[in-house]
Enzyme design. Structure first.
Site, short mmCIF file in Angstrom:
data_model
loop_
_atom_site.label_atom_id
_atom_site.label_comp_id
_atom_site.label_asym_id
_atom_site.label_seq_id
_atom_site.Cartn_x
_atom_site.Cartn_y
_atom_site.Cartn_z
N HIS A 110 0.82 -1.22 0.00
CA HIS A 110 0.00 0.00 0.00
C HIS A 110 0.86 1.27 0.00
O HIS A 110 0.35 2.36 0.23
CB HIS A 110 -0.95 0.02 1.21
N GLY A 177 -2.95 -8.61 12.71
CA GLY A 177 -3.54 -7.28 12.88
C GLY A 177 -4.14 -6.67 11.63
O GLY A 177 -3.98 -5.48 11.38
P1 OAD Z 1 -7.96 -2.24 10.04
O1 OAD Z 1 -8.05 -1.02 10.89
O2 OAD Z 1 -9.05 -2.49 9.06
O3 OAD Z 1 -7.88 -3.52 10.97
C1 OAD Z 1 -7.01 -3.59 12.06
C2 OAD Z 1 -7.19 -4.95 12.67
O4 OAD Z 1 -6.22 -5.10 13.69
C3 OAD Z 1 -8.55 -5.22 13.29
O5 OAD Z 1 -9.05 -6.48 12.85
C4 OAD Z 1 -8.28 -5.23 14.80
O6 OAD Z 1 -9.11 -6.15 15.49
C5 OAD Z 1 -6.83 -5.67 14.84
N1 OAD Z 1 -6.06 -5.17 15.98
C6 OAD Z 1 -6.14 -3.97 16.60
N2 OAD Z 1 -5.24 -3.87 17.58
C7 OAD Z 1 -4.54 -5.04 17.59
C8 OAD Z 1 -3.45 -5.57 18.37
N3 OAD Z 1 -2.89 -4.85 19.34
N4 OAD Z 1 -3.01 -6.82 18.08
C9 OAD Z 1 -3.59 -7.56 17.11
N5 OAD Z 1 -4.60 -7.12 16.34
C10 OAD Z 1 -5.07 -5.88 16.57
O7 OAD Z 1 -6.53 -2.19 9.32
P2 OAD Z 1 -6.03 -2.96 8.02
O8 OAD Z 1 -6.63 -4.33 7.96
O9 OAD Z 1 -4.58 -2.82 7.99
O10 OAD Z 1 -5.34 1.12 3.08
O11 OAD Z 1 -6.67 -2.08 6.87
C11 OAD Z 1 -6.42 -2.37 5.54
C12 OAD Z 1 -6.31 -1.12 4.70
O12 OAD Z 1 -7.47 -0.31 4.89
C13 OAD Z 1 -5.19 -0.21 5.08
O13 OAD Z 1 -3.93 -0.60 4.59
C14 OAD Z 1 -5.61 1.10 4.48
C15 OAD Z 1 -7.10 1.09 4.75
O14 OAD Z 1 -7.85 1.59 3.73
C16 OAD Z 1 -4.40 1.98 2.56
O15 OAD Z 1 -3.66 2.63 3.24
C17 OAD Z 1 -4.29 2.01 1.08
#
Ligand code: OAD
Length: 234
Positions: A110, A177
């Site tokens: 990304h 995560g």
């Molecule tokens: P999200 O914010 O969608 O998801 C974060 C995940 O991490 C969730 O499922 C939480 O339950 C989990 N989580 C939070 N704290 C945690 C911890 N301490 N340990 C383990 N898990 C934890 O983030 P992404 O999946 O990365 O795109 O989102 C994907 C994309 O959506 C991003 O890359 C971004 C956004 O649009 C771009 O930047 C292009």
């Protein structure tokens, strides 16, 4: 555990950086630092108002520059340093915490907050300084063509040829995560599983992708990942 895996792939998302103090996306109601994705993370938004979009990413830089890797990032480096076969990281995060943890084989699908790409010649400029509509490309000397090297909605992900290759050849896939709602990254587990990998999910909760995961480890990645890595290395 035996050191039986021939190739390991780790997919990381915003959750791995949560314990470094960086907000995840879904926890902010899909808002990114209080902005709607359509206003700051689409190519249309950038074409409409490049100054605004540049400002938005420039404002994020100090926090991301100051952030420090947490035990989950460090555990992945430990795995790379000590496991006998290749360990690749695919990250959706635009922060550079894997680099700060001294990991290698990092694929920023990304993009990265500390990069801008010239839309005229393709040069990638690495900088923590502000990038603006005035910035001159150091390669082609054209001004006003730099775009934050962040993959906006509607753009292709970076490094996908390599990513497809490593997903097809890994026999252990670990997701850390990520909510598994943003494609194509959300489908990586499915690809790895299809090619025969064992699959683990580290998250606070079950995600929408849970069907493809063989194992779920719930909790904060900074607490759950280090002992798992130690077990892999034992
Ligand atoms: P999200 O914010 O969608 O998801 C974060 C995940 O991490 C969730 O499922 C939480 O339950 C989990 N989580 C939070 N704290 C945690 C911890 N301490 N340990 C383990 N898990 C934890 O983030 P992404 O999946 O990365 O795109 O989102 C994907 C994309 O959506 C991003 O890359 C971004 C956004 O649009 C771009 O930047 C292009």
């Amino acid at each position: 555990m035996d050191k039986k895996y021939k190739s390991i792939v780790v997919l990381t998302g915003a959750g791995i950086s949560a314990e470094s103090g960086l907000a995840t996306f879904r926890s902010s109601n899909g808002l990114w630092n209080n902005h709607r994705v359509e206003d700051v993370a689409t190519i249309e938004a950038f074409q409409r108002n490049p100054e605004f979009v540049h400002d938005f990413y420039n404002q994020m830089k100090p926090e991301l520059l100051a952030a420090k890797p947490n035990p989950a990032h460090l555990a992945l480096t430990k795995l790379q340093d000590n496991y006998p076969t290749p360990v690749s990281i695919i990250t959706q995060n635009v922060d550079t915490l894997h680099e700060k943890a001294k990991s290698r084989n990092i694929n920023h699908i990304h993009g990265q907050i500390n990069q801008a790409v010239c839309l005229n010649c393709g040069h990638v400029l690495e900088t923590w300084n502000d990038v603006t509509t005035e910035t001159v490309c150091p390669q082609c000397s054209v001004a006003g063509m730099m775009k934050p090297n962040i993959v906006f909605f509607g753009e292709n992900l970076l490094y996908m040829d390599k990513v497809e290759r490593i997903l097809a050849s890994c026999d252990l896939f670990i997701s850390v995560g990520t909510s598994g709602v943003v494609f194509p990254a959300a489908a990586f587990v499915q690809t790895a599983k299809l090619y025969g990998a064992e699959t683990y999910e580290f998250n606070l909760e079950k995600t929408s992708n849970n069907f493809y995961f063989d194992h779920h480890i719930f909790g904060k990645a900074g607490e759950t990942l280090p002992p798992f890595i130690d077990e892999l290395l034992a």
